[in-house]
Design an enzyme around this catalytic site. Structure first.
Site, PDB file in Angstrom:
ATOM      1  N   SER A  18      47.696   9.624  26.991  1.00  0.00           N
ATOM      2  CA  SER A  18      46.320   9.423  26.608  1.00  0.00           C
ATOM      3  C   SER A  18      46.229  10.401  25.384  1.00  0.00           C
ATOM      4  CB  SER A  18      45.321   9.519  27.478  1.00  0.00           C
ATOM      5  OG  SER A  18      45.429   8.505  28.715  1.00  0.00           O
ATOM      6  N   ARG A  41      39.249  16.374  24.913  1.00  0.00           N
ATOM      7  CA  ARG A  41      38.887  16.034  26.309  1.00  0.00           C
ATOM      8  C   ARG A  41      37.576  15.126  26.506  1.00  0.00           C
ATOM      9  NH1 ARG A  41      41.383  15.808  30.866  1.00  0.00           N
ATOM     10  NH2 ARG A  41      42.698  17.913  29.898  1.00  0.00           N
ATOM     11  N   HIS A  44      38.696  11.738  25.459  1.00  0.00           N
ATOM     12  CA  HIS A  44      39.680  11.123  26.601  1.00  0.00           C
ATOM     13  C   HIS A  44      38.645  10.697  27.784  1.00  0.00           C
ATOM     14  CE1 HIS A  44      41.806  11.853  30.690  1.00  0.00           C
ATOM     15  NE2 HIS A  44      42.681  11.304  29.690  1.00  0.00           N
TER      16      HIS A  44
END
Length: 213
Positions: A18, A41, A44
């Site tokens: 990812s 992050r 994500h």
């Protein structure tokens, strides 16, 4: 409709893959190295690449947050969802803790007595702690407004404010108030976007960087 071929990715490799895809999609967009892992992050967590532009960091906010976590700071969240989303194993490794006062009876009573929100009341409760905390606010702009007031009154001095409430009423204004602070580190999602999942993702991004050091 033509079906695309599925990628063959082992379960333990999904997160790594990812992040590879996030990096590819960002292309030549330059991210500040200090903030890059936090931004990725959040992307994500949300699959929203606009966070590459609307996350705002005060100078050295990531470093200040990591330093506080290394010292075993307490984190205060404004929702149980934010509380649940923070990695407890990573907290434990650093001697940190996380609290959410929103469901506490004394907070509910205080909010009713003072005709305010539980989010405001929970910030007042945090101000009564004999410690400086990290605040991860992902839902209630009233929590940010009260934090600002408490800071101006000299009643509280957060180690870091993560200000990412989502919504419409006073959301933008509350974030601008936090970004006007000159002596408190902050990470803010400018505009209406945010959420408890974003607040937790930012905390986790800081915790995971400690593991990599």
């Amino acid at each position: 409709m033509e079906l695309k071929e599925l990628e063959r990715v082992l379960p333990e490799e999904i997160e790594k893959r990812s992040f590879e895809l996030i990096t590819m999609e960002l292309g030549e967009k330059a991210l500040d190295p200090e903030y890059e892992l936090v931004i990725k992050r959040v992307i994500h967590t949300t699959a929203d690449f606009e966070y590459a532009d609307n996350l705002v960091f005060s100078p050295h906010a990531v470093q200040e947050g990591i330093r506080a976590l290394k010292e075993g700071v307490r984190i205060i969240t404004d929702t149980n969802m934010g509380f649940a989303g923070i990695n407890k194993n990573a907290l434990k490794r650093n001697g940190c803790s996380v609290s959410c006062f929103m469901a506490d009876e004394d907070v509910a009573e205080y909010a009713k007595l003072h005709h305010t929100t539980r989010a405001c009341a929970s910030m007042d409760k945090a101000a009564g702690l004999s410690e400086d905390c990290i605040f991860a606010v992902g839902n209630a702009p009233t929590a940010l407004v009260r934090l600002y007031e408490l800071i101006q009154e000299g009643k509280i001095h957060p180690r870091l404010i993560i200000g990412v409430p989502v919504g419409f009423v006073n959301v933008v204004q509350s974030k601008e108030m936090i970004m006007s602070l000159s002596d408190i580190p902050y990470i803010v999602a400018r505009g209406r976007k945010g959420g408890s999942n974003v607040a937790a993702a930012i905390v986790n991004a800081l915790l995971y960087q400690i593991q990599q050091q």
